[in-house]
Motif scaffolding. Structure first.
Motif, PDB file in Angstrom:
ATOM      1  N   LYS A  67       7.650   0.296 -15.644  1.00 42.93           N
ATOM      2  CA  LYS A  67       7.075   0.643 -14.342  1.00 42.93           C
ATOM      3  C   LYS A  67       7.882   0.038 -13.206  1.00 42.93           C
ATOM      4  CE  LYS A  67       2.261   1.296 -15.810  1.00 42.93           C
ATOM      5  NZ  LYS A  67       0.859   0.872 -15.593  1.00 42.93           N
ATOM      6  N   LEU A  68       7.979   0.797 -12.137  1.00 42.44           N
ATOM      7  CA  LEU A  68       8.631   0.267 -10.932  1.00 42.44           C
ATOM      8  C   LEU A  68       7.760  -0.814 -10.310  1.00 42.44           C
ATOM      9  CD1 LEU A  68       9.844   3.620  -9.314  1.00 42.44           C
ATOM     10  CD2 LEU A  68      11.141   2.070 -10.781  1.00 42.44           C
ATOM     11  N   ILE A  69       8.370  -1.743  -9.600  1.00 43.23           N
ATOM     12  CA  ILE A  69       7.621  -2.821  -8.950  1.00 43.23           C
ATOM     13  C   ILE A  69       7.882  -2.789  -7.449  1.00 43.23           C
ATOM     14  CG2 ILE A  69       7.648  -4.284 -11.010  1.00 43.23           C
ATOM     15  CD1 ILE A  69       9.858  -5.957  -9.632  1.00 43.23           C
ATOM     16  N   THR A  70       6.927  -3.289  -6.676  1.00 43.91           N
ATOM     17  CA  THR A  70       7.086  -3.345  -5.217  1.00 43.91           C
ATOM     18  C   THR A  70       7.889  -4.597  -4.850  1.00 43.91           C
ATOM     19  OG1 THR A  70       4.882  -4.348  -5.147  1.00 43.91           O
ATOM     20  CG2 THR A  70       5.050  -2.022  -4.575  1.00 43.91           C
ATOM     21  N   LYS A  96      15.404   6.996 -10.668  1.00 45.07           N
ATOM     22  CA  LYS A  96      13.963   6.822 -10.854  1.00 45.07           C
ATOM     23  C   LYS A  96      13.303   6.338  -9.566  1.00 45.07           C
ATOM     24  CE  LYS A  96      10.702   4.582 -14.037  1.00 45.07           C
ATOM     25  NZ  LYS A  96      10.587   3.689 -15.218  1.00 45.07           N
ATOM     26  N   VAL A  97      13.953   5.372  -8.893  1.00 46.63           N
ATOM     27  CA  VAL A  97      13.429   4.838  -7.627  1.00 46.63           C
ATOM     28  C   VAL A  97      13.405   5.929  -6.562  1.00 46.63           C
ATOM     29  CG1 VAL A  97      13.942   3.281  -5.698  1.00 46.63           C
ATOM     30  CG2 VAL A  97      14.059   2.426  -8.053  1.00 46.63           C
ATOM     31  N   ARG A  98      14.503   6.687  -6.456  1.00 45.95           N
ATOM     32  CA  ARG A  98      14.579   7.721  -5.428  1.00 45.95           C
ATOM     33  C   ARG A  98      13.504   8.788  -5.627  1.00 45.95           C
ATOM     34  NH1 ARG A  98      20.172   7.226  -6.199  1.00 45.95           N
ATOM     35  NH2 ARG A  98      20.275   9.171  -7.386  1.00 45.95           N
ATOM     36  N   ARG A  99      13.293   9.203  -6.890  1.00 46.58           N
ATOM     37  CA  ARG A  99      12.264  10.212  -7.159  1.00 46.58           C
ATOM     38  C   ARG A  99      10.885   9.699  -6.763  1.00 46.58           C
ATOM     39  NH1 ARG A  99      15.072  10.884 -12.053  1.00 46.58           N
ATOM     40  NH2 ARG A  99      13.491   9.631 -13.145  1.00 46.58           N
ATOM     41  N   ALA A 130       0.815  -1.218   0.000  1.00 45.36           N
ATOM     42  CA  ALA A 130       0.000   0.000   0.000  1.00 45.36           C
ATOM     43  C   ALA A 130       0.849   1.270   0.000  1.00 45.36           C
ATOM     44  CB  ALA A 130      -0.931   0.002   1.201  1.00 45.36           C
ATOM     45  N   CYS A 131       1.977   1.254   0.695  1.00 43.88           N
ATOM     46  CA  CYS A 131       2.759   2.488   0.849  1.00 43.88           C
ATOM     47  C   CYS A 131       3.629   2.780  -0.372  1.00 43.88           C
ATOM     48  CB  CYS A 131       3.620   2.430   2.102  1.00 43.88           C
ATOM     49  SG  CYS A 131       4.997   1.238   2.006  1.00 43.88           S
ATOM     50  N   ARG A 132       4.024   1.746  -1.108  1.00 41.59           N
ATOM     51  CA  ARG A 132       4.871   1.854  -2.302  1.00 41.59           C
ATOM     52  C   ARG A 132       6.212   2.545  -2.008  1.00 41.59           C
ATOM     53  NH1 ARG A 132       2.913  -0.073  -6.727  1.00 41.59           N
ATOM     54  NH2 ARG A 132       4.461   1.000  -8.019  1.00 41.59           N
ATOM     55  N   VAL A 133       6.648   2.440  -0.769  1.00 39.14           N
ATOM     56  CA  VAL A 133       7.970   2.966  -0.411  1.00 39.14           C
ATOM     57  C   VAL A 133       9.052   1.951  -0.799  1.00 39.14           C
ATOM     58  CG1 VAL A 133       9.441   3.607   1.570  1.00 39.14           C
ATOM     59  CG2 VAL A 133       7.105   4.460   1.415  1.00 39.14           C
ATOM     60  N   CYS A 134       8.685   0.682  -0.928  1.00 41.58           N
ATOM     61  CA  CYS A 134       9.656  -0.382  -1.181  1.00 41.58           C
ATOM     62  C   CYS A 134       9.861  -0.647  -2.676  1.00 41.58           C
ATOM     63  CB  CYS A 134       9.230  -1.669  -0.481  1.00 41.58           C
ATOM     64  SG  CYS A 134       7.788  -2.465  -1.244  1.00 41.58           S
ATOM     65  N   VAL A 135       9.436   0.289  -3.544  1.00 38.52           N
ATOM     66  CA  VAL A 135       9.568   0.061  -4.988  1.00 38.52           C
ATOM     67  C   VAL A 135      11.034  -0.070  -5.412  1.00 38.52           C
ATOM     68  CG1 VAL A 135       7.386   1.138  -5.666  1.00 38.52           C
ATOM     69  CG2 VAL A 135       9.453   2.547  -5.423  1.00 38.52           C
ATOM     70  N   VAL A 136      11.262  -0.875  -6.465  1.00 37.68           N
ATOM     71  CA  VAL A 136      12.588  -1.047  -7.052  1.00 37.68           C
ATOM     72  C   VAL A 136      12.429  -1.022  -8.569  1.00 37.68           C
ATOM     73  CG1 VAL A 136      13.537  -2.365  -5.122  1.00 37.68           C
ATOM     74  CG2 VAL A 136      12.385  -3.573  -6.991  1.00 37.68           C
ATOM     75  N   GLU A 137      13.534  -0.836  -9.253  1.00 37.04           N
ATOM     76  CA  GLU A 137      13.518  -0.814 -10.722  1.00 37.04           C
ATOM     77  C   GLU A 137      13.999  -2.162 -11.251  1.00 37.04           C
ATOM     78  OE1 GLU A 137      15.208   1.867 -14.468  1.00 37.04           O
ATOM     79  OE2 GLU A 137      15.642   2.467 -12.388  1.00 37.04           O
ATOM     80  N   LEU A 138      13.198  -2.775 -12.105  1.00 40.71           N
ATOM     81  CA  LEU A 138      13.546  -4.044 -12.735  1.00 40.71           C
ATOM     82  C   LEU A 138      13.981  -3.754 -14.175  1.00 40.71           C
ATOM     83  CD1 LEU A 138      13.658  -7.142 -12.960  1.00 40.71           C
ATOM     84  CD2 LEU A 138      11.188  -7.123 -13.428  1.00 40.71           C
TER      85      LEU A 138
END
Length: 575
Positions: A57-60, A78-81, A44-52
Motif C-alpha cells: 500500500k502507498l503511504i502518505t 503506481k504513485v502517479r495513477r 485527508a487529500c492523499r495527494v502526497c502519497v509515496v511508494e515505500l
C-alpha cells in the motif's frame, strides 16, 4: 540523522521529520492539498502519497516520519495513477469554473491538476451548492470546497473560535458553520485566516471593487482613498515588484490612475490615533484606573469583535479611540470637507486595508454636528487593490513614487509600524514618554515590545519600562488563540499589566486576512522587517512630531482628547 533513499538519491534527514519534509529539504517537492505543518496533518487529500519499497500500500508522506534504510519513490507509475485518480475525484466535487474564481492562478488544486495533466474528469460531477449571505464580509462558496479541513483547524487551533465544523459522513461530508448557525449568528471575528489558509477559492472576502469603480465614475462624488501601513509590505508580491520597488508612493500613483481624487497614507491617521490613545492611556494610568485591569488597544476590529463575543465584561477596558481607518474617515468628512468647501455627503472615503474585519468595521456610524453617516464608505483588501490595478491595465513598472496629498501628507515611523505586532504599543509608548518627560525617548527605547518571530513566546511579548519612578508593565499579543490564553491569565491574576496591545492576526496586520496568499507559507514577520526599516529611516519617528498632526490640532481639535476630538475620534464600544 537517518539515512534513506528518495527517488534514487541517497540522503540524510533529521530523525523525526516527515518524508515530505525530508524530500523537500533535498530538492524533491511532493504535491499536497490539505497539509499545514503543525495545524492540519490529517492526510485527508492523499495527494502526497509515496511508494515505500517492500510495502504493497502507498503511504502518505505528510504524516509518516523517516526511518533508517527507507527506499521511497515519490513519482512511480503506481504513485502517479493513485494521485491522478484522487485529484480527479476531488475535481468531480469541485466547481471548476476557474476563470470566475478569485484564486485563479493562485490555487493549489489548479496547480496540482495541471501538473498531473488532467484535462478531462472521468467521473460524474456532483457539486454541492449552499446559500450564503453575499453581503457578509466573508464569503464561502460550498461548490469550491474540497473538504481539506484547513479552515476548521486554523480557526480552532490558532484563533480558538471554532467557527467551522464538519457535517455529514462519507461522500456527504462537508464543512459548514458550526452549531448549524448562519454565519451572521456565529462569533466570527472576520480575521480572514481561514481565507488565507484555504488552498482553493472556497473562502474569500466580499468583493467591493465595483462600489469603488461606481464612486469614481460618479461626477458628484469626491473620492478620497487611504492606504494602510501593512499594504505596502505585500501589494508588490503579486505584481512582480521587490520590497524596495513597492513603495507606498506607487500605490498612491496607482490610485490616482484608477481615478481617485485624493490619496493619503494611513500613517497620518495612525499618528492621530497615537495622539488620542497615548493621551488616554496616560490619563487612565495616572488616575489609578488601571490598577486591576490594563487598558487594551482598540485599533484591530477583529480583536474588537472577539472581545465583544468572548469576554464582553472586559469591553470597558478597551481604549475608546477609534482605529486609524475610522479616524481617517471622520477627519475627511469634517476637517477636510471644510477645507474643500464641500458637504460631507460629497466625500466618498475608500480604505485599502490588509484586513477583512475592516469591511465589518466600516459599518460604524458617525454622528457629528449636522452630519450622520459612515466614516468609511468602502473597504478593499490588498488583494482587491491588485485586481483593480490589473483591471485598469496599469503596468507596475510605470508607476511613479508620488507624495501623499495635502494637508494630511506627513506620516512618522511610529505610524508606519502600526502594521506589525507590537507597533501600536511602541508608537504609543514613544508619545506617552514625551508627555511624561517633555522630551523624546531614545530611538529604540521600547524595542522590547517587538515580536521575535512567528509563534515565539506563544505570540506574547512582555516588557516593563521605567520612566523616572514610574513603571509601565506592557504585553503585546497576536493571534486570537494566544489572546484568549493571555486574557485568562489576566483574569486569574497570574499576570498583571497596565497596557496591552492585541492584534487578531498572527504577526499583526502584515499577516492580515486580506493580504496576498502564499499557500503553506507564513510571510508576516518578513513583511514586518520592511516596516521597521522604514521606521528606522523616517524623518520623524514619534507621532507628536508630525507637523501635519500638529497643524490639525492647532486648526481644528485644539488638543488630544478635547471635546471635539472625543466627538469625532472616539467611540463607545459598549453600544
Amino acid at each position: 540523522m537517518v539515512n534513506l533513499t528518495i527517488d534514487g538519491k541517497l540522503i540524510s534527514a533529521e530523525d523525526g521529520v516527515t518524508i515530505m519534509e525530508a524530500a523537500l529539504q533535498n530538492g524533491i517537492p511532493i504535491p499536497k492539498l490539505c497539509y499545514l505543518k503543525g495545524i492540519n496533518e490529517i492526510a485527508a487529500c492523499r495527494v502526497c502519497v509515496v511508494e515505500l519499497e517492500g510495502k504493497d500500500k502507498l503511504i502518505t508522506s505528510c504524516n509518516n516520519v523517516v526511518e533508517e534504510g527507507m527506499v521511497i519513490y515519490t513519482n512511480s507509475p503506481k504513485v502517479r495513477r493513485h494521485r491522478r485518480t484522487n485529484v480527479e475525484l476531488i475535481l468531480s466535487q469541485h466547481n471548476c469554473e476557474c476563470v470566475t474564481c478569485a484564486r485563479s492562478g493562485n490555487c493549489s488544486l489548479q496547480k496540482v491538476a495541471n501538473d498531473l495533466n488532467i484535462i478531462e474528469i472521468p467521473y460524474r460531477m456532483e457539486i454541492e451548492k449552499r446559500p450564503w449571505n453575499k453581503e457578509f464580509p466573508l464569503i464561502r462558496d460550498s461548490s469550491k470546497c474540497i473538504k481539506c479541513m484547513r479552515c476548521i483547524q486554523i480557526c480552532d487551533k490558532v484563533q480558538s473560535l471554532s467557527i467551522w465544523d464538519v457535517e455529514g459522513t462519507g461522500s456527504r461530508t462537508t464543512v459548514s458553520v458550526s452549531g448549524h448557525k448562519e454565519i451572521e449568528e456565529a462569533d466570527c471575528s472576520l480575521c480572514g485566516q481561514c481565507i488565507t489558509h484555504c488552498p482553493v477559492g472556497a473562502l474569500r472576502e466580499r468583493d467591493d471593487t465595483e462600489k469603488v469603480w461606481d464612486a469614481i465614475n460618479d461626477k458628484e462624488r469626491i473620492v478620497v482613498a487611504q492606504v494602510a501601513p501593512a499594504v505596502r509590505t505585500a501589494w508588490g508580491e503579486e505584481l512582480g515588484l521587490t520590497p524596495e520597488e513597492a513603495r507606498v508612493g506607487k500605490i498612491l500613483d496607482a490610485l490616482k490612475r484608477l481615478g481617485v481624487d485624493y490619496a493619503f497614507d494611513t500613517t497620518f491617521s495612525a499618528d492621530l490615533t497615537i495622539m488620542e490613545e497615548g493621551s488616554e492611556f496616560l490619563k487612565r494610568f495616572t488616575s489609578g484606573e488601571l490598577k486591576e485591569r490594563p487598558m487594551f488597544t482598540s485599533c484591530c476590529p477583529g480583536w474588537i469583535r472577539f472581545i465583544k463575543s468572548q469576554f464582553p465584561h472586559l469591553v470597558r477596558y478597551l481604549s475608546t479611540a477609534k482605529s486609524p481607518q475610522q479616524m481617517f474617515g471622520a477627519v475627511m468628512k469634517t476637517y477636510f470637507a471644510e477645507k474643500l468647501g464641500v458637504s460631507p455627503e460629497q466625500i466618498y472615503t475608500v480604505s485599502v486595508m490588509p484586513c477583512v474585519a475592516k469591511k465589518g468595521e466600516r459599518e460604524m456610524e458617525l454622528f457629528y454636528g449636522e452630519y450622520a453617516g459612515h466614516d468609511i464608505d468602502a473597504v478593499i483588501t490588498t488583494r482587491e487593490l491588485v485586481r483593480m490595478i490589473r483591471a485598469a491595465h496599469i503596468k507596475p513598472d510605470t508607476l511613479q513614487d508620488i507624495e501623499s496629498d495635502r494637508p494630511m501628507q506627513e506620516g512618522t515611523g511610529a505610524g508606519v509600524i502600526f502594521g506589525a505586532t507590537g507597533g501600536v504599543m511602541e508608537a504609543a509608548l514613544r508619545s506617552a514618554y514625551f508627555l511624561m518627560k517633555g522630551e523624546n525617548p531614545p530611538a529604540d527605547a521600547f524595542k522590547a515590545v517587538r515580536s521575535t518571530g512567528f509563534g515565539a513566546n506563544n505570540g506574547v511579548q512582555e516588557a516593563a519600562f521605567q520612566v523616572d519612578d514610574v513603571t509601565v508593565r506592557t504585553a503585546v499579543v497576536s493571534g486570537l488563540g494566544n489572546t484568549r490564553a493571555l486574557l485568562k491569565k489576566i483574569e486569574s491574576g497570574e499576570v498583571q499589566y497596565d497596557f496591552v496591545e492585541v492584534m487578531a492576526c498572527p504577526g499583526g496586520c502584515v499577516g492580515g486576512g486580506g493580504q496576498p496568499i502564499h499557500d503553506g507559507e507564513e510571510w508576516a514577520f518578513e513583511r514586518s522587517k520592511n516596516l521597521y526599516y522604514l521606521d528606522a529611516n523616517a524623518q520623524f519617528r514619534c507621532s507628536h512630531d508630525n507637523p501635519d498632526i500638529q497643524a490639525l490640532y492647532r486648526e481644528y481639535f485644539g488638543e488630544p482628547t478635547s471635546h471635539k476630538a472625543h466627538m469625532l475620534l472616539h467611540t463607545e464600544h459598549v453600544k
